[in-house]
Design a protein around this motif. Structure first.
Motif, PDB file in Angstrom:
ATOM      1  N   GLY A 409       0.807  -1.224   0.000  1.00 30.44           N
ATOM      2  CA  GLY A 409       0.000   0.000   0.000  1.00 30.44           C
ATOM      3  C   GLY A 409       0.832   1.262   0.000  1.00 30.44           C
ATOM      4  N   MET A 410       2.129   1.128   0.348  1.00 32.83           N
ATOM      5  CA  MET A 410       3.045   2.265   0.315  1.00 32.83           C
ATOM      6  C   MET A 410       4.383   1.784  -0.236  1.00 32.83           C
ATOM      7  SD  MET A 410       2.206   3.959   4.048  1.00 32.83           S
ATOM      8  CE  MET A 410       3.203   5.423   3.737  1.00 32.83           C
ATOM      9  N   GLU A 411       5.051   2.642  -0.943  1.00 25.49           N
ATOM     10  CA  GLU A 411       6.323   2.258  -1.560  1.00 25.49           C
ATOM     11  C   GLU A 411       7.366   1.958  -0.480  1.00 25.49           C
ATOM     12  OE1 GLU A 411       9.694   4.089  -4.645  1.00 25.49           O
ATOM     13  OE2 GLU A 411       7.847   5.203  -4.202  1.00 25.49           O
ATOM     14  N   GLY A 412       7.986   0.785  -0.600  1.00 24.20           N
ATOM     15  CA  GLY A 412       9.044   0.407   0.323  1.00 24.20           C
ATOM     16  C   GLY A 412       8.569  -0.065   1.682  1.00 24.20           C
ATOM     17  N   ILE A 413       7.304  -0.270   1.869  1.00 21.54           N
ATOM     18  CA  ILE A 413       6.802  -0.708   3.169  1.00 21.54           C
ATOM     19  C   ILE A 413       7.190  -2.159   3.398  1.00 21.54           C
ATOM     20  CG2 ILE A 413       4.534  -1.472   2.328  1.00 21.54           C
ATOM     21  CD1 ILE A 413       3.355  -0.208   4.917  1.00 21.54           C
ATOM     22  N   VAL A 434       5.636  -5.143  13.661  1.00 22.93           N
ATOM     23  CA  VAL A 434       6.151  -3.791  13.430  1.00 22.93           C
ATOM     24  C   VAL A 434       6.346  -3.596  11.933  1.00 22.93           C
ATOM     25  CG1 VAL A 434       8.019  -2.158  13.858  1.00 22.93           C
ATOM     26  CG2 VAL A 434       7.281  -3.721  15.679  1.00 22.93           C
ATOM     27  N   VAL A 435       5.828  -2.480  11.426  1.00 27.29           N
ATOM     28  CA  VAL A 435       5.927  -2.146  10.005  1.00 27.29           C
ATOM     29  C   VAL A 435       6.637  -0.796   9.884  1.00 27.29           C
ATOM     30  CG1 VAL A 435       4.609  -1.571   7.933  1.00 27.29           C
ATOM     31  CG2 VAL A 435       3.834  -3.427   9.427  1.00 27.29           C
ATOM     32  N   ASP A 436       7.544  -0.681   8.880  1.00 29.90           N
ATOM     33  CA  ASP A 436       8.199   0.622   8.674  1.00 29.90           C
ATOM     34  C   ASP A 436       8.221   0.980   7.202  1.00 29.90           C
ATOM     35  OD1 ASP A 436      10.199  -0.858   7.497  1.00 29.90           O
ATOM     36  OD2 ASP A 436      11.800  -0.148   8.800  1.00 29.90           O
ATOM     37  N   VAL A 437       8.506   2.251   6.940  1.00 30.51           N
ATOM     38  CA  VAL A 437       8.527   2.766   5.578  1.00 30.51           C
ATOM     39  C   VAL A 437       9.461   3.979   5.552  1.00 30.51           C
ATOM     40  CG1 VAL A 437       6.600   4.376   5.885  1.00 30.51           C
ATOM     41  CG2 VAL A 437       7.024   3.377   3.627  1.00 30.51           C
ATOM     42  N   ILE A 438      10.014   4.276   4.381  1.00 35.10           N
ATOM     43  CA  ILE A 438      10.889   5.451   4.283  1.00 35.10           C
ATOM     44  C   ILE A 438      10.030   6.714   4.325  1.00 35.10           C
ATOM     45  CG2 ILE A 438      12.703   4.269   2.992  1.00 35.10           C
ATOM     46  CD1 ILE A 438      11.544   5.396   0.431  1.00 35.10           C
ATOM     47  N   PRO A 439      10.528   7.780   4.967  1.00 37.85           N
ATOM     48  CA  PRO A 439       9.719   9.000   5.114  1.00 37.85           C
ATOM     49  C   PRO A 439       9.275   9.584   3.778  1.00 37.85           C
ATOM     50  CG  PRO A 439      11.621   9.066   6.578  1.00 37.85           C
ATOM     51  CD  PRO A 439      11.816   7.889   5.671  1.00 37.85           C
ATOM     52  N   GLU A 440      10.088   9.414   2.722  1.00 37.37           N
ATOM     53  CA  GLU A 440       9.756  10.024   1.436  1.00 37.37           C
ATOM     54  C   GLU A 440       8.489   9.448   0.803  1.00 37.37           C
ATOM     55  OE1 GLU A 440      13.822  10.746   2.529  1.00 37.37           O
ATOM     56  OE2 GLU A 440      12.667   8.867   2.293  1.00 37.37           O
ATOM     57  N   SER A 441       8.106   8.221   1.195  1.00 40.61           N
ATOM     58  CA  SER A 441       6.925   7.604   0.579  1.00 40.61           C
ATOM     59  C   SER A 441       5.629   7.980   1.304  1.00 40.61           C
ATOM     60  CB  SER A 441       7.082   6.081   0.568  1.00 40.61           C
ATOM     61  OG  SER A 441       7.121   5.572   1.893  1.00 40.61           O
ATOM     62  N   ILE A 442       5.782   8.752   2.381  1.00 35.06           N
ATOM     63  CA  ILE A 442       4.596   9.160   3.136  1.00 35.06           C
ATOM     64  C   ILE A 442       4.010  10.412   2.496  1.00 35.06           C
ATOM     65  CG2 ILE A 442       3.707   9.917   5.367  1.00 35.06           C
ATOM     66  CD1 ILE A 442       5.947   8.338   6.684  1.00 35.06           C
ATOM     67  N   GLU A 443       2.834  10.285   1.894  1.00 28.72           N
ATOM     68  CA  GLU A 443       2.191  11.392   1.196  1.00 28.72           C
ATOM     69  C   GLU A 443       1.197  12.144   2.064  1.00 28.72           C
ATOM     70  OE1 GLU A 443       0.474   9.741  -2.295  1.00 28.72           O
ATOM     71  OE2 GLU A 443       2.424   9.283  -3.230  1.00 28.72           O
ATOM     72  N   GLN A 444       0.719  11.470   3.143  1.00 31.34           N
ATOM     73  CA  GLN A 444      -0.214  12.107   4.059  1.00 31.34           C
ATOM     74  C   GLN A 444      -0.051  11.467   5.435  1.00 31.34           C
ATOM     75  OE1 GLN A 444      -4.001  11.484   2.230  1.00 31.34           O
ATOM     76  NE2 GLN A 444      -3.850   9.251   2.285  1.00 31.34           N
ATOM     77  N   THR A 445      -0.632  12.104   6.428  1.00 31.22           N
ATOM     78  CA  THR A 445      -0.422  11.603   7.784  1.00 31.22           C
ATOM     79  C   THR A 445      -1.145  10.282   8.048  1.00 31.22           C
ATOM     80  OG1 THR A 445      -2.281  12.936   8.558  1.00 31.22           O
ATOM     81  CG2 THR A 445      -0.090  13.928   8.700  1.00 31.22           C
ATOM     82  N   ASN A 446      -2.205  10.024   7.311  1.00 33.35           N
ATOM     83  CA  ASN A 446      -2.980   8.797   7.511  1.00 33.35           C
ATOM     84  C   ASN A 446      -3.071   8.065   6.179  1.00 33.35           C
ATOM     85  OD1 ASN A 446      -4.883   6.834   8.262  1.00 33.35           O
ATOM     86  ND2 ASN A 446      -5.797   8.242   9.752  1.00 33.35           N
ATOM     87  N   ASN A 447      -2.445   6.889   6.094  1.00 31.28           N
ATOM     88  CA  ASN A 447      -2.333   6.171   4.833  1.00 31.28           C
ATOM     89  C   ASN A 447      -2.971   4.780   4.952  1.00 31.28           C
ATOM     90  OD1 ASN A 447      -0.079   7.978   3.359  1.00 31.28           O
ATOM     91  ND2 ASN A 447       0.455   7.715   5.529  1.00 31.28           N
ATOM     92  N   THR A 448      -3.643   4.346   3.879  1.00 29.20           N
ATOM     93  CA  THR A 448      -4.273   3.025   3.848  1.00 29.20           C
ATOM     94  C   THR A 448      -3.254   1.972   3.423  1.00 29.20           C
ATOM     95  OG1 THR A 448      -6.421   3.970   3.274  1.00 29.20           O
ATOM     96  CG2 THR A 448      -6.115   1.622   2.845  1.00 29.20           C
ATOM     97  N   ILE A 449      -3.138   0.918   4.214  1.00 29.66           N
ATOM     98  CA  ILE A 449      -2.257  -0.201   3.864  1.00 29.66           C
ATOM     99  C   ILE A 449      -3.054  -1.501   3.991  1.00 29.66           C
ATOM    100  CG2 ILE A 449      -0.139   0.968   4.562  1.00 29.66           C
ATOM    101  CD1 ILE A 449      -0.223  -0.633   7.167  1.00 29.66           C
TER     102      ILE A 449
END
Length: 475
Positions: A409-413, A434-449
């Motif tokens: 649902g997010m790039e690099g998750i 625990v799930v992580d992602v790079i900050p650059e792929s975060i487009e909004q504060t609340n993301n659907t995964i």
């Protein structure tokens, strides 16, 4: 003479000649009913249903499917195994739906054919007829049983009574063991019982159902139908003039009277009924069907077989006692489909369809995801944004499953914690994730995964559910 099915208040004969006519003691002792053996179409139908039902009851407890009992109500584990499917307490609504289906099915059949359930498939009827068959094989026919009971105690009488009750207890014990065998695997139950390894509750319930079967089918018999079963009391609410029930045709049978074979009823001014009382002698509840519709009648049709046999011997047409309706007795046409039967049938079909759809689309495993609400997010040592979740996996199949977990649902998750997990049959597993992602792929504060769990054991078994990934405000 009225053409309707006569309904008559039939009071037992007073046992004391000093009583006023028409009165009787409410606590009068039961008068034993001696049922005469009869052969005929409806008795053959009953024999088939009896063998089928008893066969299923005693055999299904021993059958297995993939190493699991075909039917097993595992109360300690809160698992209910039915024909290869496993149900849990959360599926309790299905039990309620099945009970509703059974009720509507009973109403539907009753409006059409009266108490055929009681006459052919009710457990009380089935076991009572088995006990009566044993009694007849040991003690003889009806006349011999009456004579034996009236005779003083003798070696022959004591021997026959002992054999009869021993066989009754054997059938009752087999019934009790089999019933508990649906809750306690029967192969283990028998070994544990006879090696004294079973728990006390197993012995108690086997004993309880043994005694209940012995008393209900051997001693109480028709008393259960007359005084304990509520169905006899409210059945008339579902009857109407089109309900097909066991009835005596008074237009044809009255007036009654004895005569020789070959004598036409019209020659002696009588009806077809020769007043032989065979219909009374074969009735398991001891009523006279000629007295009209009575709540004691269980619709077993033994009186039909007995009467047809007499009519055949007298060269009269059969059917003096038959399954018929009030309309047919009046010379009218009976209607099979009417508002009441249509309503019951429609509700029955809807309920069966709904339950069938729920079971057919039921997923044999379940995946739930719960976010850790204690912390929205945090940065780890790699500078990536982390969220914590709890994955709840439930395996409702009959075999262990190994699931491979993934998230998208997010790039690099990615999932940092365990990505492969083995779950036993019937197990509920909570897995901190625990799930992580790079900050650059975060487009909004609340993301659907989306979390996915794919079974290695059965690749066709895929589970997916959505959640939310929370991150810092994008720059």
């Amino acid at each position: 003479m009225s053409n309707q099915i006569p309904v008559k208040q039939v009071d037992p004969n007073p046992s004391d000649n000093n009583k006023n006519p028409g009165t009787y003691d409410l606590y009068e002792s039961r008068e034993k009913i001696y049922v005469k053996e009869v052969k005929g179409l409806f008795q053959r139908i009953r024999n088939v249903s009896l063998v089928a039902l008893m066969g299923m009851y005693f055999v299904f407890a021993w059958l297995t499917l993939d190493g699991q009992p075909l039917i097993h109500f595992d109360l300690p584990a809160r698992e209910f195994h039915l024909y290869g499917m496993t149900f849990y307490p959360k599926d309790f609504f299905l039990l309620s739906a099945m009970l509703i289906i059974s009720a509507f099915g009973l109403f539907f059949i009753t409006t059409l054919f009266g108490r055929v359930w009681c006459g052919y498939t009710c457990p009380q009827t089935v076991w009572t007829f088995i006990f009566m068959w044993i009694e007849e094989k040991v003690e003889g026919n009806r006349n011999k049983r009456i004579k034996l009971d009236k005779a003083p105690n003798s070696a022959e009488k004591i021997t026959k009574k002992t054999i009869k009750h021993a066989l009754w207890l054997f059938v009752a014990l087999a019934t009790g063991i089999t019933f508990i065998g649906y809750f306690y695997p029967i192969r283990e139950l028998i070994v544990d019982m006879f090696t004294l390894q079973a728990n006390g509750w197993a012995y108690f319930w086997v004993g309880f159902f043994t005694v209940a079967t012995y008393l209900n089918a051997g001693w109480m018999r028709e008393q259960v139908c007359l005084y304990m079963c509520p169905y006899a009391r409210f059945q008339s609410v579902m009857f109407d003039e089109n309900t097909r029930i066991v009835s005596y045709d008074p237009n044809r049978g009255e007036p009654r009277g004895k005569r020789k074979k070959g004598v036409e009823p019209s020659e002696v001014g009588l009806g077809d009924c020769i007043d032989c009382e065979q219909c009374v002698q074969v009735c398991p509840t001891g009523i006279d069907i000629r007295d009209g519709l009575q709540y004691e009648c269980i619709g077993c049709a033994l009186c039909i077989d007995a009467c047809d046999e007499i009519m055949e011997k007298m060269d009269y047409p059969k059917g003096l006692i038959r399954y018929t309706t009030e309309n047919e007795l009046e010379g009218k046409t009976s209607k099979l489909l009417r508002p009441r039967t249509f309503g019951y049938g429609l509700l029955l079909a809807v309920m069966i369809g709904a339950v069938g759809y729920i079971i057919g689309t039921r997923v044999p495993a379940k995946l739930e995801v719960i976010r850790d609400r204690g912390a929205l997010f945090k940065f780890n040592g790699e500078g990536r944004v982390e969220n914590s979740f709890t994955l709840k996996l439930q395996n409702m199949t009959e075999v262990p499953q190994t699931f491979v977990l993934s998230v998208e649902g997010m790039e690099g998750i990615r999932i940092l914690t365990q990505t492969s997990v083995k779950i036993k049959s019937g197990e509920n597993l909570s897995l901190p994730t625990v799930v992580d992602v790079i900050p650059e792929s975060i487009e909004q504060t609340n993301n659907t995964i989306s979390f996915r769990a794919v079974s290695k054991t059965d690749p066709s078994l895929e589970l997916e559910t959505e959640s939310r990934f929370v991150g810092p405000r994008p720059r």
